[in-house]
Design a protein around this motif. Structure first.
Motif, PDB file in Angstrom:
ATOM      1  N   ARG A  49      -3.582  12.246  -5.425  1.00 29.45           N
ATOM      2  CA  ARG A  49      -2.664  12.355  -6.563  1.00 29.45           C
ATOM      3  C   ARG A  49      -1.244  12.603  -6.101  1.00 29.45           C
ATOM      4  NH1 ARG A  49      -0.498  16.434  -8.266  1.00 29.45           N
ATOM      5  NH2 ARG A  49      -1.991  17.898  -7.366  1.00 29.45           N
ATOM      6  N   GLU A  50      -1.085  13.516  -5.132  1.00 30.45           N
ATOM      7  CA  GLU A  50       0.257  13.818  -4.620  1.00 30.45           C
ATOM      8  C   GLU A  50       0.887  12.590  -3.967  1.00 30.45           C
ATOM      9  OE1 GLU A  50      -0.225  18.608  -3.770  1.00 30.45           O
ATOM     10  OE2 GLU A  50      -0.472  17.206  -2.104  1.00 30.45           O
ATOM     11  N   GLU A  51       0.085  11.792  -3.269  1.00 27.90           N
ATOM     12  CA  GLU A  51       0.617  10.573  -2.647  1.00 27.90           C
ATOM     13  C   GLU A  51       1.092   9.589  -3.709  1.00 27.90           C
ATOM     14  OE1 GLU A  51       2.216   8.243  -0.004  1.00 27.90           O
ATOM     15  OE2 GLU A  51       1.355  10.191   0.489  1.00 27.90           O
ATOM     16  N   ARG A  52       0.332   9.450  -4.792  1.00 32.21           N
ATOM     17  CA  ARG A  52       0.757   8.563  -5.885  1.00 32.21           C
ATOM     18  C   ARG A  52       2.039   9.087  -6.536  1.00 32.21           C
ATOM     19  NH1 ARG A  52      -4.532   9.252  -7.266  1.00 32.21           N
ATOM     20  NH2 ARG A  52      -3.999  10.019  -9.332  1.00 32.21           N
ATOM     21  N   ALA A  53       2.137  10.397  -6.714  1.00 26.21           N
ATOM     22  CA  ALA A  53       3.351  10.987  -7.287  1.00 26.21           C
ATOM     23  C   ALA A  53       4.550  10.720  -6.374  1.00 26.21           C
ATOM     24  CB  ALA A  53       3.162  12.487  -7.504  1.00 26.21           C
ATOM     25  N   LYS A  54       4.351  10.868  -5.083  1.00 24.89           N
ATOM     26  CA  LYS A  54       5.435  10.627  -4.124  1.00 24.89           C
ATOM     27  C   LYS A  54       5.882   9.162  -4.141  1.00 24.89           C
ATOM     28  CE  LYS A  54       4.400  14.356  -0.899  1.00 24.89           C
ATOM     29  NZ  LYS A  54       4.078  14.655   0.510  1.00 24.89           N
ATOM     30  N   GLN A  55       4.961   8.250  -4.421  1.00 25.35           N
ATOM     31  CA  GLN A  55       5.328   6.833  -4.532  1.00 25.35           C
ATOM     32  C   GLN A  55       6.249   6.613  -5.723  1.00 25.35           C
ATOM     33  OE1 GLN A  55       1.545   4.823  -4.582  1.00 25.35           O
ATOM     34  NE2 GLN A  55       1.242   5.086  -2.377  1.00 25.35           N
ATOM     35  N   VAL A  56       5.998   7.323  -6.811  1.00 27.21           N
ATOM     36  CA  VAL A  56       6.895   7.256  -7.974  1.00 27.21           C
ATOM     37  C   VAL A  56       8.260   7.820  -7.583  1.00 27.21           C
ATOM     38  CG1 VAL A  56       7.324   8.100 -10.324  1.00 27.21           C
ATOM     39  CG2 VAL A  56       5.017   7.362  -9.650  1.00 27.21           C
ATOM     40  N   CYS A  57       8.242   8.964  -6.914  1.00 29.26           N
ATOM     41  CA  CYS A  57       9.495   9.598  -6.493  1.00 29.26           C
ATOM     42  C   CYS A  57      10.314   8.690  -5.566  1.00 29.26           C
ATOM     43  CB  CYS A  57       9.216  10.919  -5.775  1.00 29.26           C
ATOM     44  SG  CYS A  57       8.535  12.217  -6.840  1.00 29.26           S
ATOM     45  N   ALA A  58       9.629   7.954  -4.709  1.00 26.66           N
ATOM     46  CA  ALA A  58      10.317   7.105  -3.731  1.00 26.66           C
ATOM     47  C   ALA A  58      11.188   6.041  -4.390  1.00 26.66           C
ATOM     48  CB  ALA A  58       9.301   6.448  -2.800  1.00 26.66           C
ATOM     49  N   ARG A  59      10.827   5.635  -5.594  1.00 22.48           N
ATOM     50  CA  ARG A  59      11.626   4.605  -6.282  1.00 22.48           C
ATOM     51  C   ARG A  59      12.599   5.207  -7.302  1.00 22.48           C
ATOM     52  NH1 ARG A  59       6.649   4.037  -9.432  1.00 22.48           N
ATOM     53  NH2 ARG A  59       7.225   4.252 -11.623  1.00 22.48           N
ATOM     54  N   CYS A  60      12.689   6.530  -7.341  1.00 20.87           N
ATOM     55  CA  CYS A  60      13.474   7.215  -8.367  1.00 20.87           C
ATOM     56  C   CYS A  60      14.956   7.262  -8.003  1.00 20.87           C
ATOM     57  CB  CYS A  60      12.939   8.633  -8.552  1.00 20.87           C
ATOM     58  SG  CYS A  60      13.770   9.497  -9.900  1.00 20.87           S
ATOM     59  N   PRO A  61      15.839   6.912  -8.933  1.00 17.33           N
ATOM     60  CA  PRO A  61      17.278   6.935  -8.654  1.00 17.33           C
ATOM     61  C   PRO A  61      17.866   8.347  -8.574  1.00 17.33           C
ATOM     62  CG  PRO A  61      16.910   6.337 -10.943  1.00 17.33           C
ATOM     63  CD  PRO A  61      15.549   6.401 -10.286  1.00 17.33           C
ATOM     64  N   VAL A  62      17.122   9.344  -9.045  1.00 15.45           N
ATOM     65  CA  VAL A  62      17.649  10.722  -9.021  1.00 15.45           C
ATOM     66  C   VAL A  62      16.803  11.636  -8.134  1.00 15.45           C
ATOM     67  CG1 VAL A  62      18.844  10.531 -11.239  1.00 15.45           C
ATOM     68  CG2 VAL A  62      16.453  11.297 -11.179  1.00 15.45           C
TER      69      VAL A  62
END
Length: 117
Positions: A49-62
């Motif tokens: 789950r944390e890895e999937r969350a980090k993938q979202v974060c990796a594309r985040c502009p903020v």
């Protein structure tokens, strides 16, 4: 096992000068349960789950704004700015150690009791 609920949120708008940074966060469009652990979550499930969350974060502009918010609060739970709570504790410890080292006087080698600067 109960499926995590999806939370309806408005789509993120680019953050302008008058809007807070989190309005442009990529996670606003994702499942809340992705960023925060359910109670008694098995380790393998948590890591996934944390890895999937980090993938979202990796594309985040903020991402950096979010990370600094979580470090400044400090946020005790969840994935913020691409870091887990444990990773944020490491960053904070390193920052404290660096700040202490920057404040310590520099000793001149071979000079008894003399401090450079």
């Amino acid at each position: 096992m109960v499926a995590a609920q999806l939370v309806e949120r408005p789509p993120a708008q680019p953050a302008g000068e008058d809007s807070p940074w989190h309005t442009a966060a990529a996670c606003r469009r994702d499942e809340v349960g992705l960023f925060f652990a359910p109670s008694k979550e098995p380790t393998a499930a948590r890591l996934s789950r944390e890895e999937r969350a980090k993938q979202v974060c990796a594309r985040c502009p903020v991402l950096l704004d979010c990370r600094e918010h979580a470090l400044a609060q400090p946020e005790p739970y969840g994935v913020w700015g691409g870091l887990t709570a444990a990773e944020r504790r490491v960053v904070l410890a390193r920052r404290r150690r660096r700040d202490v080292e920057l404040c310590e006087p520099v000793r001149v080698p071979g000079a008894r009791g003399r401090i450079a600067g």
